[in-house]
Motif scaffolding. Sequence first.
Motif, PDB file in Angstrom:
ATOM      1  N   GLY A  17       0.906  -1.192  -0.069  1.00 33.24           N
ATOM      2  CA  GLY A  17      -0.105   0.086   0.000  1.00 33.24           C
ATOM      3  C   GLY A  17       0.799   1.160   0.154  1.00 33.24           C
ATOM      4  N   ILE A  18       0.150   2.279   0.348  1.00 31.69           N
ATOM      5  CA  ILE A  18       0.715   3.636   0.651  1.00 31.69           C
ATOM      6  C   ILE A  18       0.697   4.225   1.851  1.00 31.69           C
ATOM      7  CG2 ILE A  18       0.252   4.285  -1.895  1.00 31.69           C
ATOM      8  CD1 ILE A  18      -2.242   5.891  -0.745  1.00 31.69           C
ATOM      9  N   PRO A  19       1.721   5.175   2.372  1.00 29.69           N
ATOM     10  CA  PRO A  19       1.795   5.762   3.715  1.00 29.69           C
ATOM     11  C   PRO A  19       0.482   6.195   4.160  1.00 29.69           C
ATOM     12  CG  PRO A  19       3.683   6.512   2.385  1.00 29.69           C
ATOM     13  CD  PRO A  19       2.743   5.543   1.491  1.00 29.69           C
ATOM     14  N   THR A  20      -0.275   6.786   3.536  1.00 26.24           N
ATOM     15  CA  THR A  20      -1.436   7.432   3.879  1.00 26.24           C
ATOM     16  C   THR A  20      -2.736   6.770   3.839  1.00 26.24           C
ATOM     17  OG1 THR A  20      -1.328   8.521   1.923  1.00 26.24           O
ATOM     18  CG2 THR A  20      -0.368   9.706   3.685  1.00 26.24           C
ATOM     19  N   TYR A  21      -2.799   5.482   3.561  1.00 21.52           N
ATOM     20  CA  TYR A  21      -4.092   4.713   3.513  1.00 21.52           C
ATOM     21  C   TYR A  21      -4.118   3.626   4.610  1.00 21.52           C
ATOM     22  CZ  TYR A  21      -7.967   1.902   1.562  1.00 21.52           C
ATOM     23  OH  TYR A  21      -9.015   1.180   1.494  1.00 21.52           O
ATOM     24  N   PRO A  22      -5.234   3.297   5.287  1.00 20.75           N
ATOM     25  CA  PRO A  22      -6.387   4.029   5.360  1.00 20.75           C
ATOM     26  C   PRO A  22      -6.110   5.643   5.957  1.00 20.75           C
ATOM     27  CG  PRO A  22      -6.537   2.462   7.228  1.00 20.75           C
ATOM     28  CD  PRO A  22      -5.283   2.228   6.348  1.00 20.75           C
ATOM     29  N   ASN A  23      -4.860   5.548   6.882  1.00 15.65           N
ATOM     30  CA  ASN A  23      -4.733   7.198   7.218  1.00 15.65           C
ATOM     31  C   ASN A  23      -3.025   7.219   7.448  1.00 15.65           C
ATOM     32  OD1 ASN A  23      -3.931   6.130  10.126  1.00 15.65           O
ATOM     33  ND2 ASN A  23      -6.063   5.702  10.082  1.00 15.65           N
ATOM     34  N   ALA A  24      -2.767   8.256   7.888  1.00 18.29           N
ATOM     35  CA  ALA A  24      -1.483   8.495   7.955  1.00 18.29           C
ATOM     36  C   ALA A  24      -0.414   7.800   8.886  1.00 18.29           C
ATOM     37  CB  ALA A  24      -1.051   9.971   7.783  1.00 18.29           C
ATOM     38  N   GLY A  25      -1.251   7.001   9.812  1.00 14.24           N
ATOM     39  CA  GLY A  25      -0.787   6.126  10.824  1.00 14.24           C
ATOM     40  C   GLY A  25      -0.188   4.874  10.558  1.00 14.24           C
ATOM     41  N   ARG A  26      -0.551   4.692   8.969  1.00 16.70           N
ATOM     42  CA  ARG A  26      -0.475   3.067   8.476  1.00 16.70           C
ATOM     43  C   ARG A  26       1.008   2.761   8.769  1.00 16.70           C
ATOM     44  NH1 ARG A  26      -2.796  -0.105   4.399  1.00 16.70           N
ATOM     45  NH2 ARG A  26      -1.937  -2.181   4.945  1.00 16.70           N
ATOM     46  N   PHE A  27       2.314   3.514   8.410  1.00 16.47           N
ATOM     47  CA  PHE A  27       3.470   2.857   8.726  1.00 16.47           C
ATOM     48  C   PHE A  27       3.568   2.520  10.288  1.00 16.47           C
ATOM     49  CE2 PHE A  27       6.306   5.004   5.509  1.00 16.47           C
ATOM     50  CZ  PHE A  27       5.824   4.180   4.411  1.00 16.47           C
ATOM     51  N   TRP A  28       3.143   3.247  11.297  1.00 18.13           N
ATOM     52  CA  TRP A  28       3.322   3.051  12.733  1.00 18.13           C
ATOM     53  C   TRP A  28       2.370   2.028  13.016  1.00 18.13           C
ATOM     54  CZ3 TRP A  28       7.070   5.519  11.550  1.00 18.13           C
ATOM     55  CH2 TRP A  28       7.074   6.827  10.752  1.00 18.13           C
ATOM     56  N   ASP A  29       1.178   1.843  12.485  1.00 24.61           N
ATOM     57  CA  ASP A  29       0.285   0.781  12.891  1.00 24.61           C
ATOM     58  C   ASP A  29       0.934  -0.697  12.303  1.00 24.61           C
ATOM     59  OD1 ASP A  29      -2.090  -0.211  13.735  1.00 24.61           O
ATOM     60  OD2 ASP A  29      -2.854  -0.421  11.411  1.00 24.61           O
ATOM     61  N   THR A  30       1.573  -0.612  11.318  1.00 21.26           N
ATOM     62  CA  THR A  30       2.059  -1.973  10.554  1.00 21.26           C
ATOM     63  C   THR A  30       3.289  -2.363  11.183  1.00 21.26           C
ATOM     64  OG1 THR A  30       1.086  -1.199   8.393  1.00 21.26           O
ATOM     65  CG2 THR A  30       2.823  -3.003   8.300  1.00 21.26           C
ATOM     66  N   ILE A  31       4.045  -1.368  11.807  1.00 22.52           N
ATOM     67  CA  ILE A  31       5.272  -1.686  12.761  1.00 22.52           C
ATOM     68  C   ILE A  31       4.758  -2.402  13.785  1.00 22.52           C
ATOM     69  CG2 ILE A  31       7.257  -0.791  14.279  1.00 22.52           C
ATOM     70  CD1 ILE A  31       7.438   1.556  12.036  1.00 22.52           C
ATOM     71  N   ALA A  32       3.553  -1.844  14.668  1.00 23.15           N
ATOM     72  CA  ALA A  32       3.221  -2.457  15.707  1.00 23.15           C
ATOM     73  C   ALA A  32       2.803  -3.733  15.317  1.00 23.15           C
ATOM     74  CB  ALA A  32       2.208  -1.557  16.601  1.00 23.15           C
ATOM     75  N   LYS A  33       2.201  -3.831  14.407  1.00 18.44           N
ATOM     76  CA  LYS A  33       1.149  -5.351  14.089  1.00 18.44           C
ATOM     77  C   LYS A  33       2.008  -6.153  13.661  1.00 18.44           C
ATOM     78  CE  LYS A  33      -1.877  -6.845  10.118  1.00 18.44           C
ATOM     79  NZ  LYS A  33      -2.244  -6.223   8.901  1.00 18.44           N
ATOM     80  N   HIS A  34       3.303  -6.082  13.043  1.00 19.10           N
ATOM     81  CA  HIS A  34       4.192  -7.167  12.614  1.00 19.10           C
ATOM     82  C   HIS A  34       5.428  -7.034  13.456  1.00 19.10           C
ATOM     83  CE1 HIS A  34       1.581  -8.162   9.422  1.00 19.10           C
ATOM     84  NE2 HIS A  34       1.701  -7.201   8.938  1.00 19.10           N
TER      85      HIS A  34
END
Length: 668
Positions: A346-363
């Motif tokens: 995806g892109i860093p701003t979808y679904p919102n601009a927290g996507r990078f941080w959310d993905t770091i936490a998730k994985h």
Amino acid sequence: MTSTANQAQSAQQQGPQESRVFAPPAAFAEQAAVSGMAAYDALCAEAAADYEGFWARLARENLAWQKPFTSVLNEADAPFYKWFEDGHLNVSYNCLDRNLQNGNADKTAIIFEADDGTSTPVSYRQLHEKVCKFANGLKSRGIKKGDRVIIYMSMSVEGVAAMQACARIGATHSVVFGGFSAKSLQERIIDAGAVAVITGDEQLRGGKQLPLKAIVDEALALGGCESVKDVIVYKRTGGNIAMVAGRDMWLSDLVDQQSAECEPEWVSAEHPLFILYTSGSTGTPKGVQHSSGGYLLWAALTMKWSFDIKPNDVFWCTADIGWVTGHSYIAYGPLAVGATQVVFEGIPTYPNAGRFWDTIAKHKVSIFYTAPTAIRSLIKASDVDPKVHPNNFDLSTLRLLGTVGEPINPEAWMWYYNNVGREKCPIVDTFWQTETGGHMITPLPGATPMVPGSCTLPLPGIMAAIVDEAGHDVPNGQGGILVVKRPWPSMIRTIWGNPERFKSGYFPEELGGKMYLAGDGAIRNKETGYFTITGRIDDVLNVSGHRMGTMEIESALVANPLVAEAAVVGKPDDTTGESICAFVVLKQARPTGEDAKRLALELRNWVGKEIGPIAKPKEIRFGDNLPKTRSGKIMRRLLRVLAKGETITQDVSTLENPAILEQLKEAS
Ligand code: 6R9
């Protein structure tokens, strides 16, 4: 060549001096692959004492050779250098089979994080099987060693597998970024003389379905692509596309019945693994040709040295496989060292601009590698919407951060360090290029004290230096031209089909014909010897005889609390030769009228204070954004045209946001 030496020099004299120093955290240094500056110095000393012996040792220790090399470096036909040329190996064997043998078979190789947030783990065993079937499928179409294959795909496990499958059979791939236009794709197909194109039906970005196969159809219809016999289509969205009988086939139909075993094609270390097109300062895109052995050695070794990769790490490089970063630090490096990595669609701003941080936490990502432009845009987003600020996410698994692609301004570095790394993660500011194959100048995270905005010191074995236009070394503290004085294993081998351009462009006679010219200006700090990249040597300005790097002015502008992003270009000026035109994105809404005038004055004075009156932009234009390529590079070439008040006639198909050009046409 312009007189870069003086340009960088005066920029430095006028520029703000960065005095903050951050030592690597002790806990990090203790466990690091290269621990402490003494270890770094020892490696440098080893390279200096016996250059070939140094590289030979590393090539033996880090790669599996089917036939060992006896020749290390062949300089007979310089600058067409050859490394380990009588050694045989296979890149895909090194990335996959080696992991099946050394206990990583069930380890996750790739966590695929899809645009919609679903994720799929793929083990080394599964990836090996996928690649073998893919490779057998390609062979069944008659594709063989030395053939060129274009890969025009979005971020996917299949994209990585396509590259690995080519490597397995000795076909030379050329990945074309999925955002390039039909015309750009056609040019690359023709230049490479490709026999096949591997693509997807569509790509998903930010919830949108965007075409891929339709663009391939259009490219082939433009003509001249008769070499292409097969178009192989990975079904991603199931969108409606046309299939041409006899030419087009679904990937699943090609591979499903294939054997899951495929004997690798053993090739010389010098066999071309890939061609990657990149733009030069002039002319058509150049097909940068890379080798198999030397390239893979450096992709693997920099994973260990720069990224300190360990068996339990979860590595995430946010680049696209269409760029060199996605080659070295997604498709090859991480697999060559048996790492687990996130591959993000995806892109860093979808679904919102927290996507990078959310993905770091998730994985539970532990090593995160991204571009300064992404960081700056996320700073801006979290100023507007505090919910997407990294503070709201569990980033405790992070232990190392990296940046690549452009200079990082000290303010963005500090934000990254404080808010993402929480002051416990070293940041590796990795300077390198498509042509260099892997990192060149970067801190070693467990050794090098970091200075925001400096890529610090060359990696051991990389003989980087700064010279004047005659090729003479300049003293520290004086800017000049960045060169590399000795060949290194992962360097560009030639420009595909244009050896003359390779020779004259990268090893110019003016510099003696033996130094690699990076195309960037740089300066070393007087005390530390640290390198700071002052920008492309074609991006420097000359105002009233004073020369300065656009980067310095941009950095000063971005240091202002109101500014989110800035790009500075030169504009011809009757009185001063050139004047400075700055394109600025504010953190607040784009100002107009009196507001714009007031803010422009304020920023001009700010720059005057930061650097000196000579650096004050004559003109400041405000925009909602800047014209950027899809890899995030600001298109200064277009800004220069806009600054002059001329109409843009160049190809803008690689732009992420072409609409912005209209807004930046005239003063706000
Ligand atoms: C890997 C990549 C290469 C150009 C290079 C330079 C700029 C890259 C940088 C940097 C300052 C860094 N660049 N990394 N400048 N600091 N850490 O980006 O390759 O797309 O070929 O671009 O990018 O100007 O010459 P590529």
